[in-house]
Motif scaffolding. Sequence first.
Motif, mmCIF file in Angstrom:
data_model
loop_
_atom_site.group_PDB
_atom_site.id
_atom_site.type_symbol
_atom_site.label_atom_id
_atom_site.label_comp_id
_atom_site.label_asym_id
_atom_site.label_seq_id
_atom_site.Cartn_x
_atom_site.Cartn_y
_atom_site.Cartn_z
ATOM 1 N N THR A 209 -17.401 15.695 16.043
ATOM 2 C CA THR A 209 -16.141 16.373 16.381
ATOM 3 C C THR A 209 -14.997 15.967 15.455
ATOM 4 N N LEU A 210 -15.226 14.971 14.605
ATOM 5 C CA LEU A 210 -14.223 14.318 13.755
ATOM 6 C C LEU A 210 -13.271 13.420 14.551
ATOM 7 N N MET A 211 -13.531 13.237 15.860
ATOM 8 C CA MET A 211 -12.705 12.299 16.620
ATOM 9 C C MET A 211 -12.900 10.872 16.113
ATOM 10 N N ASN A 212 -14.114 10.555 15.662
ATOM 11 C CA ASN A 212 -14.334 9.209 15.136
ATOM 12 C C ASN A 212 -13.370 8.906 13.998
ATOM 13 N N ILE B 118 0.850 -1.193 0.000
ATOM 14 C CA ILE B 118 0.000 0.000 0.000
ATOM 15 C C ILE B 118 0.882 1.239 0.000
ATOM 16 N N GLU B 119 0.606 2.179 -0.889
ATOM 17 C CA GLU B 119 1.297 3.460 -0.845
ATOM 18 C C GLU B 119 0.576 4.413 0.109
ATOM 19 N N LYS B 120 -0.751 4.426 0.036
ATOM 20 C CA LYS B 120 -1.538 5.322 0.881
ATOM 21 C C LYS B 120 -2.974 4.822 0.928
ATOM 22 N N ILE B 121 -3.663 5.125 2.034
ATOM 23 C CA ILE B 121 -5.100 4.897 2.071
ATOM 24 C C ILE B 121 -5.799 6.217 2.363
ATOM 25 N N TYR B 122 -7.025 6.327 1.882
ATOM 26 C CA TYR B 122 -7.862 7.490 2.136
ATOM 27 C C TYR B 122 -9.105 7.019 2.883
ATOM 28 N N LEU B 123 -9.242 7.465 4.119
ATOM 29 C CA LEU B 123 -10.447 7.189 4.892
ATOM 30 C C LEU B 123 -11.439 8.311 4.624
ATOM 31 N N THR B 124 -12.609 7.972 4.130
ATOM 32 C CA THR B 124 -13.588 9.009 3.832
ATOM 33 C C THR B 124 -14.404 9.337 5.080
ATOM 34 N N ALA B 125 -14.802 10.603 5.177
ATOM 35 C CA ALA B 125 -15.599 11.090 6.299
ATOM 36 C C ALA B 125 -16.764 11.910 5.755
ATOM 37 N N SER B 126 -17.916 11.758 6.363
ATOM 38 C CA SER B 126 -19.077 12.542 5.909
ATOM 39 C C SER B 126 -18.884 14.024 6.222
ATOM 40 N N GLY B 127 -18.088 14.315 7.255
ATOM 41 C CA GLY B 127 -17.945 15.693 7.721
ATOM 42 C C GLY B 127 -18.855 15.995 8.882
ATOM 43 N N GLY B 128 -19.798 15.077 9.168
ATOM 44 C CA GLY B 128 -20.688 15.253 10.305
ATOM 45 C C GLY B 128 -21.732 16.331 10.096
ATOM 46 N N PRO B 129 -22.557 16.584 11.096
ATOM 47 C CA PRO B 129 -23.660 17.549 10.953
ATOM 48 C C PRO B 129 -23.221 19.004 10.900
ATOM 49 N N PHE B 130 -21.961 19.294 11.250
ATOM 50 C CA PHE B 130 -21.520 20.692 11.332
ATOM 51 C C PHE B 130 -20.466 21.039 10.278
ATOM 52 N N ARG B 131 -20.395 20.238 9.248
ATOM 53 C CA ARG B 131 -19.452 20.513 8.160
ATOM 54 C C ARG B 131 -19.694 21.911 7.589
ATOM 55 N N GLY B 132 -18.607 22.681 7.490
ATOM 56 C CA GLY B 132 -18.710 24.023 6.914
ATOM 57 C C GLY B 132 -18.987 25.129 7.912
ATOM 58 N N LYS C 148 -22.592 19.201 30.673
ATOM 59 C CA LYS C 148 -21.619 19.736 31.630
ATOM 60 C C LYS C 148 -20.563 20.603 30.952
ATOM 61 N N ILE C 149 -20.292 20.351 29.673
ATOM 62 C CA ILE C 149 -19.332 21.154 28.915
ATOM 63 C C ILE C 149 -19.913 21.443 27.535
ATOM 64 N N GLY C 150 -19.342 22.447 26.851
ATOM 65 C CA GLY C 150 -19.772 22.773 25.506
ATOM 66 C C GLY C 150 -19.063 21.918 24.469
ATOM 67 N N PHE C 151 -19.570 21.960 23.260
ATOM 68 C CA PHE C 151 -19.028 21.160 22.159
ATOM 69 C C PHE C 151 -17.554 21.453 21.911
ATOM 70 N N THR C 152 -17.175 22.728 21.906
ATOM 71 C CA THR C 152 -15.789 23.099 21.597
ATOM 72 C C THR C 152 -14.836 22.839 22.758
ATOM 73 N N GLN C 153 -15.362 22.482 23.920
ATOM 74 C CA GLN C 153 -14.501 22.156 25.058
ATOM 75 C C GLN C 153 -13.996 20.710 25.004
ATOM 76 N N ILE C 154 -14.620 19.892 24.174
ATOM 77 C CA ILE C 154 -14.214 18.483 24.084
ATOM 78 C C ILE C 154 -12.739 18.358 23.710
ATOM 79 N N PRO C 155 -12.258 18.981 22.621
ATOM 80 C CA PRO C 155 -10.831 18.874 22.304
ATOM 81 C C PRO C 155 -9.925 19.509 23.347
ATOM 82 N N ASN C 156 -10.415 20.543 24.043
ATOM 83 C CA ASN C 156 -9.604 21.177 25.091
ATOM 84 C C ASN C 156 -9.322 20.196 26.225
ATOM 85 N N VAL C 157 -10.342 19.471 26.643
ATOM 86 C CA VAL C 157 -10.182 18.475 27.711
ATOM 87 C C VAL C 157 -9.199 17.390 27.280
ATOM 88 N N ILE C 158 -9.316 16.943 26.046
ATOM 89 C CA ILE C 158 -8.438 15.883 25.533
ATOM 90 C C ILE C 158 -6.985 16.360 25.486
#
Length: 293
Positions: free
Chosen positions: A124-127, A78-92, A250-260
């Motif tokens: 969040t694109l964490m998936n 394999i040279e490379k793989i591309y994992l496709t993502a829908s972008g989730g409900p907040f794409r854009g 208990k936290i907002g959506f944008t706080q998820i990556p901050n905690v991580i």
Amino acid sequence: MESIDIALAAIVGYAGLKSTLAAVNAGKQIALANKETLVVAGELVTKLAKEKGVNIYPVDSEHSAIFQCLAGEWQNPIEKIYLTASGGPFRGHDATFLQTVKKEQALKHPNWVMGAKITIDSATLMNKGLEVIEAKWLFNLKAEQIDVIVHPQSIIHSIVQFEDGSMKAQMGLPDMRLPIQYALGFPHRIKSNFERFNFLNYPNLSFEKPDADNFRCLALAYQALKKGGNTCCMLNAANEIAVDAFLKDKIGFTQIPNVIEQTITKATHIAKPSYNDFVSTDNEARGIASSLI
């Protein structure tokens, strides 16, 4: 146990690691729907599977797609793989909008019907970040060989690029029954009455670069993968705590990556962890993440 041919590992999160390891130790073939098993302890699990002569068949739609594309190509690197993502409900959407997101909005995935935790991870694109880590262990790849591309229609489930530049893609309607069935039936395809894809219903298939600035979880996953050791275990534990906190308001959506990110910074790094190290890391990271909420 002797009558069992294959174990479908589908417990959500870190909780699925112990049972998956038990099935591998028992010499059972694994159909893996629990990506966190390889995120947390990929090296340990794949090494044990090799020692026990156990095959791990991916059930995630993206990894199943890669697996299907590799059929008949085992001798071709394999040279490379591309994992496709829908972008989730907040794409854009931008950071200002994301700061106002409520769990009811985040739980409305545009293409897939899934459980609450994985649906938030998709938002969040964490998936996709977790899938990058999973792909590294399933297909013996480097982080640099794994790309993520946003494909809003979720028809192309992933792509393999070979050393000659040729690419293979696996396509189909977004339906988790197909990858589950493929894993359980491998190497044979089982006839189904699933709805068939109609090209005329999808006249345009589009692709975009993921927004790693506003959806930082994807970048955090790449960073954890490159650092190695027990860092991905920290990432997963902190994410589970943060997502649960978001679902409980208990936290907002944008706080998820901050905690991580803060958890990874504070937790103890172990370069060559054992199983017991992963257990202690999971506990430590959960404690740190909880203290940040």
